[in-house]
Each structure stands twice: as structure tokens, then as C-alpha cells.
Scaffold this motif. Structure first.
Motif, mmCIF file in Angstrom:
data_model
loop_
_atom_site.group_PDB
_atom_site.id
_atom_site.type_symbol
_atom_site.label_atom_id
_atom_site.label_comp_id
_atom_site.label_asym_id
_atom_site.label_seq_id
_atom_site.Cartn_x
_atom_site.Cartn_y
_atom_site.Cartn_z
ATOM 1 N N GLU A 44 28.325 -43.314 91.566
ATOM 2 C CA GLU A 44 29.145 -44.523 91.449
ATOM 3 C C GLU A 44 30.061 -44.710 92.658
ATOM 4 O O GLU A 44 30.628 -45.787 92.848
ATOM 5 C CB GLU A 44 29.986 -44.462 90.166
ATOM 6 C CG GLU A 44 29.161 -44.670 88.896
ATOM 7 C CD GLU A 44 29.983 -44.499 87.619
ATOM 8 O OE1 GLU A 44 31.134 -43.993 87.732
ATOM 9 O OE2 GLU A 44 29.488 -44.857 86.543
ATOM 10 N N LEU A 45 30.182 -43.689 93.499
ATOM 11 C CA LEU A 45 30.999 -43.783 94.713
ATOM 12 C C LEU A 45 30.271 -44.505 95.842
ATOM 13 O O LEU A 45 30.878 -44.815 96.869
ATOM 14 C CB LEU A 45 31.413 -42.380 95.190
ATOM 15 C CG LEU A 45 32.265 -41.551 94.220
ATOM 16 C CD1 LEU A 45 32.531 -40.172 94.817
ATOM 17 C CD2 LEU A 45 33.585 -42.250 93.919
ATOM 18 N N ASN A 46 28.990 -44.765 95.667
ATOM 19 C CA ASN A 46 28.222 -45.461 96.708
ATOM 20 C C ASN A 46 28.804 -46.841 96.981
ATOM 21 O O ASN A 46 29.167 -47.583 96.057
ATOM 22 C CB ASN A 46 26.752 -45.594 96.295
ATOM 23 C CG ASN A 46 25.950 -44.358 96.612
ATOM 24 O OD1 ASN A 46 25.768 -44.018 97.777
ATOM 25 N ND2 ASN A 46 25.469 -43.670 95.579
ATOM 26 N N ASP A 47 28.884 -47.162 98.258
ATOM 27 C CA ASP A 47 29.339 -48.485 98.689
ATOM 28 C C ASP A 47 28.515 -48.851 99.923
ATOM 29 O O ASP A 47 28.996 -48.806 101.052
ATOM 30 C CB ASP A 47 30.834 -48.461 99.008
ATOM 31 C CG ASP A 47 31.387 -49.830 99.370
ATOM 32 O OD1 ASP A 47 30.596 -50.797 99.399
ATOM 33 O OD2 ASP A 47 32.586 -49.932 99.659
ATOM 34 N N HIS A 48 27.254 -49.197 99.690
ATOM 35 C CA HIS A 48 26.331 -49.427 100.801
ATOM 36 C C HIS A 48 26.760 -50.589 101.681
ATOM 37 O O HIS A 48 26.495 -50.605 102.884
ATOM 38 C CB HIS A 48 24.914 -49.656 100.261
ATOM 39 C CG HIS A 48 24.379 -48.503 99.475
ATOM 40 N ND1 HIS A 48 24.329 -47.220 99.986
ATOM 41 C CD2 HIS A 48 23.889 -48.410 98.201
ATOM 42 C CE1 HIS A 48 23.815 -46.401 99.080
ATOM 43 N NE2 HIS A 48 23.546 -47.096 97.981
ATOM 44 N N GLU A 49 27.429 -51.557 101.070
ATOM 45 C CA GLU A 49 27.882 -52.719 101.840
ATOM 46 C C GLU A 49 28.834 -52.314 102.954
ATOM 47 O O GLU A 49 28.847 -52.922 104.030
ATOM 48 C CB GLU A 49 28.569 -53.715 100.904
ATOM 49 C CG GLU A 49 29.025 -54.995 101.600
ATOM 50 C CD GLU A 49 29.704 -55.967 100.650
ATOM 51 O OE1 GLU A 49 30.258 -56.971 101.150
ATOM 52 O OE2 GLU A 49 29.689 -55.727 99.432
ATOM 53 N N HIS A 50 29.615 -51.254 102.714
ATOM 54 C CA HIS A 50 30.584 -50.796 103.711
ATOM 55 C C HIS A 50 30.155 -49.482 104.364
ATOM 56 O O HIS A 50 30.975 -48.794 104.995
ATOM 57 C CB HIS A 50 31.966 -50.643 103.066
ATOM 58 C CG HIS A 50 32.549 -51.939 102.605
ATOM 59 N ND1 HIS A 50 32.463 -52.378 101.294
ATOM 60 C CD2 HIS A 50 33.186 -52.924 103.292
ATOM 61 C CE1 HIS A 50 33.054 -53.555 101.194
ATOM 62 N NE2 HIS A 50 33.495 -53.914 102.380
ATOM 63 N N LYS B 108 37.904 -38.317 96.855
ATOM 64 C CA LYS B 108 37.240 -38.837 95.657
ATOM 65 C C LYS B 108 36.296 -37.809 95.039
ATOM 66 O O LYS B 108 36.206 -37.692 93.812
ATOM 67 C CB LYS B 108 36.478 -40.115 96.004
ATOM 68 C CG LYS B 108 37.386 -41.326 96.226
ATOM 69 C CD LYS B 108 36.584 -42.598 96.435
ATOM 70 C CE LYS B 108 37.498 -43.814 96.528
ATOM 71 N NZ LYS B 108 36.741 -45.080 96.712
ATOM 72 N N VAL C 112 28.913 -46.566 103.037
ATOM 73 C CA VAL C 112 29.178 -45.293 102.366
ATOM 74 C C VAL C 112 28.028 -44.978 101.416
ATOM 75 O O VAL C 112 27.664 -45.810 100.578
ATOM 76 C CB VAL C 112 30.498 -45.336 101.564
ATOM 77 C CG1 VAL C 112 30.695 -44.034 100.784
ATOM 78 C CG2 VAL C 112 31.677 -45.586 102.492
ATOM 79 N N SER C 113 27.459 -43.786 101.566
ATOM 80 C CA SER C 113 26.397 -43.389 100.641
ATOM 81 C C SER C 113 26.623 -41.958 100.174
ATOM 82 O O SER C 113 27.017 -41.091 100.953
ATOM 83 C CB SER C 113 25.013 -43.513 101.293
ATOM 84 O OG SER C 113 24.907 -42.690 102.429
ATOM 85 N N GLN D 159 36.997 -43.465 105.906
ATOM 86 C CA GLN D 159 36.092 -43.272 104.773
ATOM 87 C C GLN D 159 35.808 -41.792 104.543
ATOM 88 O O GLN D 159 35.685 -41.348 103.395
ATOM 89 C CB GLN D 159 34.789 -44.024 105.011
ATOM 90 C CG GLN D 159 34.908 -45.534 104.936
ATOM 91 C CD GLN D 159 33.618 -46.224 105.326
ATOM 92 O OE1 GLN D 159 32.728 -45.628 105.936
ATOM 93 N NE2 GLN D 159 33.506 -47.505 104.985
#
Length: 382
Positions: A217-223, A265, A225-226, A258
Motif C-alpha cells: 500500500e506504500l506504492n506511489d508509482h505516479e511519484h 514508513k 516510489v515502488s 522519499q
């Protein structure tokens, strides 16, 4: 010296290197690669310093005795991702203008190009080859765990860093990389028979499953972060509540901020148990900072691009999610270019290949870039 006339000679050396197993944890093989390479540098007049390692291959630092402080740092690694015996199973081969074999493009071809680029400079009468320091490290594929300190120490005072990872499939160099980290979650539970007394057990696998969901759930591919739990281990039998489970996590980030945020996190996710009675141990960290394309890197790339134009080679750049030692030098503020090796693809797989025609092309490009950087330095100081 005509570099292009040396292609067969270069392929002979490349075959010898590819047919040596040199997985990161196979010290004997990595050291053998170093043993094969060192005589070439001695012949060119360099001094050799080995940095001994107990479990991993020895690192090699190569400098010319006439330069106490060289301007260019070249970094290339001798290790591969392949297990012992791979070279015997699928040794070096050539077909349809491509060379194949374990580590052929990542990055044994680059090791060959470094030697022949420096040889070209010396034989053509250029003193630029003396102004280069080379680090051959043995653990890049596992995060440069012992060589990072060496790279950062030797990089101090350098004007440029040239990293010899392979060029991309289209020939592009690399001017931007994501940062990376590796973490391991080890969950301890309590074993019990799942049919007779399951209520007495505390499932480590169940606890790990909760953590995997939260981590993903920590993934933020738009920014950029994977987070990926790529390997899991656990359990002794299908009818036993698991007492142990392990998850291996890969993290990629695009900015230093990040990287710091993700460490916090992940620690928060693992700070408490979802399954009562289980305990969690978290190890690991962010191993490589991101390589950000700044003005220094852009200026260096433009020099390389111009050298390419003079040689009739169109040079493009790109960014990639993979990690390399370029992250360390760029984070120190040193103008850094990566992907200066030959062209190829399918690295880390059984289909890994080198485009043979790029072997001499990129050798000449490297030599001319070194020479151009030294000429620019001379002009600025006079």
C-alpha cells in the motif's frame, strides 16, 4: 592504434572473462577475473592496489604513478548475478552479430572496453590515460556493500565520474537513476498442529501476510516510489502453524526525501504485530541514493554527446529504475555519466547479449571522452 582492428582480440579476452563464473558470492571466481585483468593495467604502467575481502572478491584500485590526484574516476564491477556452474552450462558464444554468455553485457564487455580505451590513448600518444583512476569492485550486484566506502573515498577531489554499466538497448547513456533499498522482515511465531491444537499456534505466515499488504500500500508509482516484497519464505509443513516467516523487500525512490520517508514508513509498518503473540525483526536500509540529472550531469552529457557527434555516433540519454554505483558519485556532487559500456540487453537472464559492433564503437567513444575531458581541464587551467 586502430581500435576497430582489435575487435577479434577484444572478443578473445571477453570470452575468457565470460567463461569465468563470478557471481557476487563466489569469491574465487571474482578474484580470478581480477587476476586476468590486472596484467593489462600493469602493462600500461599503472600501479595496482588490492583491497582484500574475506568473503567477497577483492576490490582493485588502479592508478598511474605520475598522478597523485587524477581527475577522472572510472568504476566497473567484476561480479555477476549468476551462480557457480552457469558458465559451464552456457559458455560464451557468438551468433548473428551478438555475443552471449553470463555477464557478457553486465558488465564483462565493459571491462574489456576500459582496457582498450586506455591502451588506445597511450598508443596514440595522449597522456590522458594517466589522469584516470579505475576501481574494479566485486559486489555491485548486491548493492556495493563493501565497495561503496572505497568508491566514495576515491571520488573525493575528482572532476568527473564515468560508470561503465552497459548502454541501453538503443545505445542511450544513463543520466538519472532511482535510489534503491533492501529490507528483510523476519517474523517469529509459535508452531502448533493445525488439526489437533491450532489455537495454541501463532502464525508467522499470517503476520507476514498482513505486513505484505501494508507494505504494498506504500506504492506511489505516479511519484516514482515502488515497494515490492519479491521473495517470501516460511513454514515447515502444510499441517503446521508456521513458527517462522521471512519477507524480502525491494524499494525504489526518485528523490532523497522519499528515501528517508520510506525508511520511516517501513519501520512504522513493522513496529507492531497484527497477529497477537508474533514478533517482528526488521533489517536493511536504503542502499543507494537516487542519481538526479542536474546541471553538472547535463553539462557532462553534452560533452559526451559532442564527442559522439565527432565520431558519427548519435548519443541520447535516459533514466532508469535500476541502481548502480553512479548513485554514490552523483550524490557527492561529482558530474557523473553512466551507461558508457557497449550496447546489449537482457541482463541478468539466460538471454543476455552484447551487440558486437558496439564493442569497438564504445571503446573509441570512451577513449575520446577521456581525452576531451582532459583537454578541457588543461584549457581551463591555462
Amino acid at each position: 592504434m586502430d581500435v576497430h582492428s582489435k575487435e577479434n582480440e577484444m572478443l578473445v579476452l571477453l570470452e575468457k572473462l565470460v567463461n569465468i563464473d563470478s557471481g557476487s558470492y563466489y569469491k574465487k571466481g571474482v578474484d580470478q577475473v581480477g587476476k586476468e585483468l590486472i596484467p593489462f593495467f600493469i602493462e600500461l604502467g599503472y600501479d595496482i592496489q588490492k583491497v582484500k575481502q574475506h568473503d567477497l572478491g577483492d576490490h582493485v584500485i588502479i592508478q598511474h604513478p605520475e598522478r597523485k590526484q587524477s581527475s577522472i574516476l572510472i568504476v566497473a564491477h567484476m561480479d555477476t548475478v549468476f551462480e557457480e556452474g552457469t558458465a559451464n552450462d552456457r559458455p560464451f558464444s557468438i551468433k548473428d552479430g551478438r555475443a552471449f554468455g553470463p555477464g557478457v553485457i553486465d558488465m564483462k564487455a565493459s571491462l574489456v572496453t576500459v582496457i582498450y580505451a586506455l591502451r588506445y590513448l597511450k598508443e596514440s600518444g595522449s597522456s590522458a590515460y594517466k589522469d584516470v583512476e579505475i576501481i574494479l569492485n566485486s559486489d555491485e550486484e548486491i548493492g556495493s556493500l563493501t565497495s561503496r566506502e572505497i568508491i566514495e573515498k576515491e571520488a573525493i577531489g575528482k572532476s568527473y565520474a564515468l560508470i561503465m554499466e552497459p548502454a541501453r538497448r538503443d545505445g542511450s547513456l544513463v543520466t538519472e537513476r532511482r535510489g534503491s533499498g533492501r529490507f528483510t522482515i523476519e517474523v517469529h511465531g509459535k508452531a502448533a498442529h493445525s488439526g489437533i491444537e491450532p489455537e495454541k499456534g501463532r502464525s508467522a505466515i499470517e503476520e507476514l501476510a498482513h505486513k505484505i499488504v501494508k507494505l504494498h500500500e506504500l506504492n506511489d508509482h505516479e511519484h516514482g516510489v515502488s515497494v515490492n516484497v519479491g521473495i517470501i519464505e516460511g513454514g515447515d509443513a502444510v499441517n503446521t502453524v508456521s513458527a517462522m516467516a521471512i519477507g524480502h523487500i525491494d524499494v525504489r525512490v526518485s528523490t532523497p526525501e522519499q528515501a528517508e520517508e520510506m525508511e520511516h514508513k517501513i519501520e512504522e509498518v513493522c513496529a507492531s504485530s497484527d497477529v497477537s503473540g508474533t514478533e517482528i525483526e526488521l533489517t536493511g536500509d536504503m542502499r543507494r541514493p537516487p542519481m538526479l540529472k542536474n546541471k553538472k550531469i547535463e553539462d557532462l552529457f553534452n560533452i559526451v554527446k559532442k564527442v559522439g557527434e565527432d565520431l558519427g555516433i548519435e548519443i541520447k540519454d535516459t533514466k532508469t529504475g535500476g541502481g548502480s554505483d553512479a548513485s554514490f558519485t552523483s550524490a557527492m556532487g561529482i558530474p557523473t555519466i553512466d551507461g558508457l559500456g557497449p550496447i546489449g540487453g537482457n541482463a541478468h537472464s539466460s538471454k543476455e547479449y552484447l551487440v558486437i559492433s558496439s564493442l569497438t564503437e564504445r571503446t573509441l567513444l570512451l577513449a575520446k571522452v577521456i581525452e576531451r575531458l582532459m583537454n578541457d581541464k588543461y584549457e581551463k587551467t591555462n
